[in-house]
Design a protein around this motif. Sequence first.
Motif, PDB file in Angstrom:
ATOM      1  N   GLY A  34       0.806  -1.044  -0.045  1.00 12.36           N
ATOM      2  CA  GLY A  34       0.008   0.011  -0.021  1.00 12.36           C
ATOM      3  C   GLY A  34       0.825   1.178  -0.037  1.00 12.36           C
ATOM      4  N   ASP A  35       0.294   2.404   0.613  1.00 12.48           N
ATOM      5  CA  ASP A  35       1.123   3.528   0.207  1.00 12.48           C
ATOM      6  C   ASP A  35       2.339   3.480   1.225  1.00 12.48           C
ATOM      7  OD1 ASP A  35      -0.980   4.674  -1.243  1.00 12.48           O
ATOM      8  OD2 ASP A  35      -2.072   5.598   0.115  1.00 12.48           O
ATOM      9  N   LYS A  61      -0.063  -0.067   5.865  1.00 12.84           N
ATOM     10  CA  LYS A  61      -0.617  -1.308   6.288  1.00 12.84           C
ATOM     11  C   LYS A  61       0.363  -1.906   6.956  1.00 12.84           C
ATOM     12  CE  LYS A  61      -2.313  -2.454   2.014  1.00 12.84           C
ATOM     13  NZ  LYS A  61      -2.825  -3.512   1.177  1.00 12.84           N
TER      14      LYS A  61
END
Length: 125
Positions: A34-35, A61
Amino acid sequence: MTTKFTKDHEWVRTESDAALVTVGITVHAQDALGDVVFVDLPEVGKSFAQGEVAGVVESVKAAADVFMPVSGEITEVNEALRADPSLANSAPMEGGWFFKVRVSDPAQLDALLDETAYEKFSAES
């Protein structure tokens, strides 16, 4: 220029000087994370054995270790990535590279996965 992959989801790109490689995380890895919000990059001049933890990438995450894909000495780190960790998401195979390594055992490159083998591995894992 040749790109190989590890089962830890790093890519290794050899340039014209095969003893010098660039390392980053794969598209699959950044998708899973994720980011990305933080990267801990290794110190220039430090040597690592293949498989040792050379850095950390943290996302919204999870946190994940970045493993040394080949034995060698860190010759450069991507300061742009340190300043903007989101480059690992937006350009994981280009501007989001992590570090460069002077390879101490070039034979280790032969054991890494080519793109076809990596894609098959990623699809199964």
